[in-house]
Design a protein around this motif. Structure first.
Motif: not given
Length: 231
Positions: A132-155
């Protein structure tokens, strides 16, 4: 146990080609709990940031002109992570850049792994979710974590998101200590019981509908992350 969830942004993808770190973001976990303590810095790399990299993180050459060099922040950064376990998504990338930066200051300096443990959440995710896809966005979707404010990468933002992902990926909530002899449960003698002759009655507070809905959503996250819940 002290862990530091870490992310970096860079001028490009390969330190062997002269690319440098331009941002470091860290958040602290102690015993799997966010402490609110963090480390965040932008760094002037003394070289041009590639356009392809700018399209990912949005950090421009102009923005970095007045920022500190790595040599100026190296001691503070090392002091923050020293002795901790670093939690990093695709750890080889970030650790490679960190070791490169320190080697530019002192070629004989030991690698960061000599002072810190390293836990790669990408390797964890691939083992838990093969194929499966396991980048950060894919994991956020899989685990129900809201990352809608992440339009760009930031450390720092990515480190904060990764902390949430890591806690769910590695088993969700810590076990509840309900046993009477646990540190949080106290001793049996500490349990207070109502005296029926006192005339006191228990106050029963029922959950509101929005609280029940929030609880059910959270339990669904736990179920997805661990495969089982106690209740």
């Amino acid at each position: 146990m002290r862990q530091v969830v870490l992310d970096t942004e860079t001028t490009g993808i390969d330190p062997k080609q002269g690319h440098r770190i331009i941002e470091i973001g860290c958040v602290e976990l102690i015993d799997r709990k966010l402490t609110g303590n963090h480390y965040h810095v932008y760094i002037n790399p003394d070289r041009v940031v590639e356009e392809e990299a700018i399209s990912v993180h949005g950090i421009t050459n102009e923005f970095l002109e007045d920022k500190s060099r790595f040599a100026q922040i190296a001691d503070d950064f090392f002091a923050f992570v020293d002795g901790s376990e670093l939690v990093i998504h695709n750890a080889a990338f970030d650790v490679g850049f960190i070791n490169h930066e320190f080697s530019l200051l002192n070629p004989k300096r030991q690698v960061i792994e000599s002072n810190c443990g390293v836990l790669d959440t990408l390797a964890m995710a691939r083992e838990k979710h093969p194929g499966q896809k396991n980048n950060l966005d894919a994991l956020c979707k899989r685990y129900g974590i809201d990352n809608g404010h992440r339009t760009l990468h930031g450390a720092l933002l990515d480190a904060e998101i990764l902390a949430d992902v890591y806690l769910l990926l590695s088993g969700g909530q810590s076990a509840f200590e309900l046993d009477a002899n646990s540190a949080s449960g106290g001793q049996v003698g500490d349990i207070r019981r109502l005296d029926r002759s006192s005339g006191q009655s228990l106050l029963v507070c029922s959950a509101q509908s929005d609280e029940i809905e929030a609880h059910n959503l959270y339990m669904e996250k736990l179920q997805k992350s661990s495969g089982k819940t106690l209740w």
